[in-house]
Structures are given as C-alpha cells and as structure tokens.
Enzyme design. Structure first.
Site, PDB file in Angstrom:
ATOM      1  N   THR A   9       2.083  -4.565   4.581  1.00  0.00           N
ATOM      2  CA  THR A   9       2.065  -4.850   6.021  1.00  0.00           C
ATOM      3  C   THR A   9       1.689  -6.300   6.338  1.00  0.00           C
ATOM      4  O   THR A   9       2.065  -6.820   7.384  1.00  0.00           O
ATOM      5  CB  THR A   9       1.070  -3.917   6.741  1.00  0.00           C
ATOM      6  OG1 THR A   9      -0.213  -4.049   6.117  1.00  0.00           O
ATOM      7  CG2 THR A   9       1.528  -2.474   6.684  1.00  0.00           C
ATOM      8  N   ASP A  10       0.958  -6.951   5.427  1.00  0.00           N
ATOM      9  CA  ASP A  10       0.399  -8.267   5.768  1.00  0.00           C
ATOM     10  C   ASP A  10       1.460  -9.286   6.184  1.00  0.00           C
ATOM     11  O   ASP A  10       1.242 -10.063   7.110  1.00  0.00           O
ATOM     12  CB  ASP A  10      -0.428  -8.816   4.599  1.00  0.00           C
ATOM     13  CG  ASP A  10      -1.728  -8.045   4.423  1.00  0.00           C
ATOM     14  OD1 ASP A  10      -2.116  -7.318   5.359  1.00  0.00           O
ATOM     15  OD2 ASP A  10      -2.347  -8.156   3.352  1.00  0.00           O
ATOM     16  N   THR A  56       3.938 -20.664  21.705  1.00  0.00           N
ATOM     17  CA  THR A  56       2.629 -20.402  22.317  1.00  0.00           C
ATOM     18  C   THR A  56       1.705 -19.586  21.398  1.00  0.00           C
ATOM     19  O   THR A  56       2.161 -18.720  20.659  1.00  0.00           O
ATOM     20  CB  THR A  56       2.764 -19.680  23.684  1.00  0.00           C
ATOM     21  OG1 THR A  56       1.453 -19.342  24.140  1.00  0.00           O
ATOM     22  CG2 THR A  56       3.587 -18.412  23.606  1.00  0.00           C
ATOM     23  N   GLN A  57       0.405 -19.883  21.497  1.00  0.00           N
ATOM     24  CA  GLN A  57      -0.597 -19.102  20.763  1.00  0.00           C
ATOM     25  C   GLN A  57      -0.800 -17.734  21.403  1.00  0.00           C
ATOM     26  O   GLN A  57      -1.386 -16.843  20.793  1.00  0.00           O
ATOM     27  CB  GLN A  57      -1.947 -19.832  20.774  1.00  0.00           C
ATOM     28  CG  GLN A  57      -1.966 -21.101  19.987  1.00  0.00           C
ATOM     29  CD  GLN A  57      -3.293 -21.849  20.109  1.00  0.00           C
ATOM     30  OE1 GLN A  57      -4.304 -21.288  20.502  1.00  0.00           O
ATOM     31  NE2 GLN A  57      -3.278 -23.122  19.759  1.00  0.00           N
ATOM     32  N   CYS A  58      -0.369 -17.579  22.659  1.00  0.00           N
ATOM     33  CA  CYS A  58      -0.559 -16.283  23.336  1.00  0.00           C
ATOM     34  C   CYS A  58       0.344 -15.233  22.717  1.00  0.00           C
ATOM     35  O   CYS A  58       1.458 -15.523  22.285  1.00  0.00           O
ATOM     36  CB  CYS A  58      -0.204 -16.408  24.819  1.00  0.00           C
ATOM     37  SG  CYS A  58      -1.302 -17.498  25.710  1.00  0.00           S
ATOM     38  N   THR A 108       0.805  -1.227   0.000  1.00  0.00           N
ATOM     39  CA  THR A 108       0.000   0.000   0.000  1.00  0.00           C
ATOM     40  C   THR A 108       0.832   1.268   0.000  1.00  0.00           C
ATOM     41  O   THR A 108       0.471   2.256  -0.646  1.00  0.00           O
ATOM     42  CB  THR A 108      -0.892  -0.015   1.271  1.00  0.00           C
ATOM     43  OG1 THR A 108      -1.692  -1.188   1.226  1.00  0.00           O
ATOM     44  CG2 THR A 108      -1.787   1.191   1.355  1.00  0.00           C
ATOM     45  N   ASP A 145       1.908  -7.475  -3.863  1.00  0.00           N
ATOM     46  CA  ASP A 145       1.131  -7.375  -2.627  1.00  0.00           C
ATOM     47  C   ASP A 145       1.811  -8.366  -1.680  1.00  0.00           C
ATOM     48  O   ASP A 145       2.126  -9.494  -2.092  1.00  0.00           O
ATOM     49  CB  ASP A 145      -0.308  -7.809  -2.911  1.00  0.00           C
ATOM     50  CG  ASP A 145      -1.200  -7.633  -1.694  1.00  0.00           C
ATOM     51  OD1 ASP A 145      -2.115  -6.803  -1.765  1.00  0.00           O
ATOM     52  OD2 ASP A 145      -0.988  -8.350  -0.689  1.00  0.00           O
ATOM     53  N   SER A 146       2.027  -7.977  -0.444  1.00  0.00           N
ATOM     54  CA  SER A 146       2.853  -8.852   0.393  1.00  0.00           C
ATOM     55  C   SER A 146       2.168 -10.162   0.751  1.00  0.00           C
ATOM     56  O   SER A 146       2.808 -11.075   1.265  1.00  0.00           O
ATOM     57  CB  SER A 146       3.347  -8.124   1.639  1.00  0.00           C
ATOM     58  OG  SER A 146       2.370  -8.088   2.634  1.00  0.00           O
ATOM     59  N   SER A 147       0.885 -10.303   0.460  1.00  0.00           N
ATOM     60  CA  SER A 147       0.247 -11.614   0.667  1.00  0.00           C
ATOM     61  C   SER A 147       0.853 -12.644  -0.290  1.00  0.00           C
ATOM     62  O   SER A 147       0.697 -13.844  -0.084  1.00  0.00           O
ATOM     63  CB  SER A 147      -1.257 -11.538   0.401  1.00  0.00           C
ATOM     64  OG  SER A 147      -1.786 -10.375   0.944  1.00  0.00           O
TER      65      SER A 147
HETATM   66  N1  ASP Z   1      -2.235  -6.329   1.252  1.00  0.00           N
HETATM   67  C1  ASP Z   1      -1.266  -5.272   1.400  1.00  0.00           C
HETATM   68  C2  ASP Z   1       0.104  -5.916   1.507  1.00  0.00           C
HETATM   69  O1  ASP Z   1       0.443  -6.453   2.507  1.00  0.00           O
HETATM   70  C3  ASP Z   1      -1.547  -4.430   2.584  1.00  0.00           C
HETATM   71  C4  ASP Z   1      -0.484  -3.410   2.836  1.00  0.00           C
HETATM   72  O2  ASP Z   1       0.290  -3.044   2.003  1.00  0.00           O
HETATM   73  O3  ASP Z   1      -0.389  -2.946   3.951  1.00  0.00           O
HETATM   74  O4  ASP Z   1       0.853  -5.855   0.553  1.00  0.00           O
END
Ligand code: ASP
Length: 343
Positions: A89-90, A278-280, A13, A57-59
């Site tokens: 960010t993902d 841990t999941q915590c 983004t 896209d970082s996904s």
């Molecule tokens: N889906 C976007 C990504 O991780 C979201 C972002 O950029 O924050 O690439």
C-alpha cells in the site's frame, strides 16, 4: 463467455501468511491462490497468476517495476479481460498513477489492490479487497465491454481512479482516498458502477500503446515556513534535475520574497520544467487568485491544477520519457491525459 483475469503479485502485506512453525510472516505461493482464497472459485472466471521475483515491499518500488508491469500487461493483453495487481500500500498510488500514463488507449481494467493486514490472518481486509477487485476486473456490460476500462485502485469497498488516489491512513482499512474525483464503483450488497465518473475509451477497438521510456530526473520541493535560498537552489538549479514539482500552499501560493522569485526565474530561464501542485488534499491550484501565485505564473511555473503529487510524478516521468523538448512537456502537462486533472 468466461472472463480471464491475470493476478499479478508484486509483493506487500496482502500476499503474506503466518508460518505455522515460527509465526513469522512470509509470502504465500500465488500459484495456489484458489486454495488460499477458495471464494474465487465461485466466479465463472478463469484466474491465472504471475508472481514477481523477487517480491518487494513497495517502499522499494523503482520505476523499473512499472516498466516490467507495463510490459507484462502489453504481452498478455490479448489473453486476458482484466488485470489485478497486488501491491504494497505504501507506494500503490504512485504505481497506479504511473501505469495510467504508461498504458495509453486502455480498454481493459487494470486494478491495483493490497491490504492493511496479511491475507493469511483471520481479520484480514485482503480477502474482500482481492475478491471484489477480481469481480470488478471481470465485469462486462451488455455489449461485452469492460465496466471500468481504467487503471484504478480497489480498497475497502471503493474503486477509485488510480491517478486520483493517495494513501491517507497507515492504520485504517479505509486507507485510500480520491478527494477530487468520485469513486468509480462502490461495493455494498451489489457493486454500483458510477458511469458518470468512469473514463471510457474513444473507441473500444483502439490499440494499446505502452510508453515505457521513463525520464526520472524529477525532484519534489515542499515549500515550508523557514525555507532558505540555499535549500531552494539545491532543488531548482541542480543541473541533473530536469523538472521540479513545487508543492505550494493552498491554491498554489508560495513566498513572495524577491530571492524566491529570482531563483524561480533563474531556473525557468534555463528551461527547467516547474510544476505547481498544492499541498492541500482537496482543491486546485489557481495561480490567478493571489499575487504570490501570480508571480509564480509570471516566472514560468506551470499549473498542476488538482493533480496529486503521485500523479504529477508519473505524468512527468512519462512525458519527459516521450520527448526531450521541455516546451512540449510543459504544454502537455496542462492537458488532462488520463483523467488526472479537472480543468
Ligand atoms: N510496507 C508495505 C508495502 O507497502 C505495506 C503494505 O503492504 O501495505 O509493501
């Protein structure tokens, strides 16, 4: 002496702006970064940029991106005082974690940042994130050494150790947290560096070693009520999986049912690397606290202490890429390699 910083844009983004014609969001040209963010011209810093092609896209991030990033940093290491990586960010916490293990002996800052809103729209958080990340990447102490010679994430006024950080909010500007380790720096009126939290190199003249062979044969099994032997078996006994991160409850507990312990023992007997995380969000695995944790330990499961799942994945990829011997990997998993665990 003027500092030199390389901004590496991988996608996400932060690098988007609205096309005035059809109002869709499109990546902007990072070679024009100083025109887009003129505030950067006010620093006495030389800024170059490098844009990945294609932008992602970082996904869609794959470990090959980490290999490319590590290679780029190695190739340009002597030319720059610091690196700022713009990333979606993902999966930023995964990438920052992996790089922290791939870049051994780092004496320069490698700072990941991104934003929740595109840099080209008025209420963006991207400008502050980028400007402060560049300022921190260029900051040096009285001896000329980098103030934060680590792989880190800068987001919403805080610089956090990359391998301690997780994305916790899909909504707030304050999207990332480092729950088990204090911030390395905080940006208010001044940037306050938290020297006691920063990890410094053993020697400032140590060479950078890049571990770019990654073994990705890792699965993540999240324990949950209702989990069945069939499900657990798929993860733990599949021949193509070399290591399993087992996300357990609380301080490292899982079900005490005999079928579960039997499968753990069976997988362990074949040499599988089983890591207890841990999941915590906060706190640490302690397999000596409850009988359920103890039985995992006795069955050969290794403690991840307070490691995040993101850091556990990167640590396993790198250690397994470095050595084919699972015993060697298990021994090093328990060590603090890059500030990722407190023991
Ligand atoms: N889906 C976007 C990504 O991780 C979201 C972002 O950029 O924050 O690439």
């Amino acid at each position: 002496m003027t500092s030199a910083i390389l901004i590496i844009y991988t996608g996400g983004t932060i690098g988007m702006k609205q096309d005035p014609k059809d109002l869709t969001l499109r990546p902007f040209d990072f070679s024009q970064i100083l025109e887009e963010v003129p505030e950067l011209k006010k620093f006495a810093v030389r800024i170059d940029s490098y844009t990945f092609d294609p932008l992602i896209d970082s996904s869609d991030v794959e470990p090959t991106l980490w290999t490319r990033l590590a290679g780029l940093i190695r190739d340009r290491y002597d030319q720059y005082d610091g690196f700022v990586i713009l990333h979606g960010t993902d999966t930023m916490a995964y990438s920052a974690s992996a790089l922290s293990f791939m870049l051994e002996g780092l004496t320069k800052p490698v700072i990941f940042t991104g934003s929740q809103l595109p840099i080209g729209i008025p209420r963006t958080d991207g400008k502050e994130n980028l400007i402060s990340a560049v300022e921190i990447a260029a900051a040096r102490d009285g001896d000329g050494h980098a103030r934060v010679p680590e792989v880190s994430i800068y987001f919403d006024s805080r610089l956090m150790r990359g391998n301690r950080t997780s994305k916790l909010s899909a909504e707030d500007f304050n999207a990332f947290r480092s729950v088990n380790w204090p911030p390395l720096a905080e940006a208010g009126v001044n940037i306050r560096y938290n020297k006691s939290a920063i990890r410094y190199p053993v020697s400032w003249s140590q060479p950078l070693t890049v571990h770019d062979r990654l073994d990705t044969r890792v699965a993540i099994l999240k324990i949950h009520p209702g989990i069945t032997p069939e499900m657990v078996r798929i993860f733990l006994c599949a021949p193509e999986i070399r290591a399993v991160i087992i996300e357990t409850y609380g301080s490292g507990n899982a079900l005490s049912k005999p079928w579960f312990t039997d499968i753990i023992r069976e997988a362990s007997a074949t040499g599988k690397i089983l890591l207890n995380v841990t999941q915590c969000t906060a706190g640490s695995v302690n397999m000596d606290l409850y009988a359920t944790g103890k039985s995992l330990k006795e069955a050969g499961v290794v403690s991840g202490y307070d490691v995040t799942t993101e850091a556990a994945l990167g640590k396993l990829f790198v250690l397994m890429g470095r050595n084919d011997d699972n015993g060697w990997v298990k021994a090093w998993l328990g060590e603090d390699l890059s500030g990722e665990i407190s023991k």
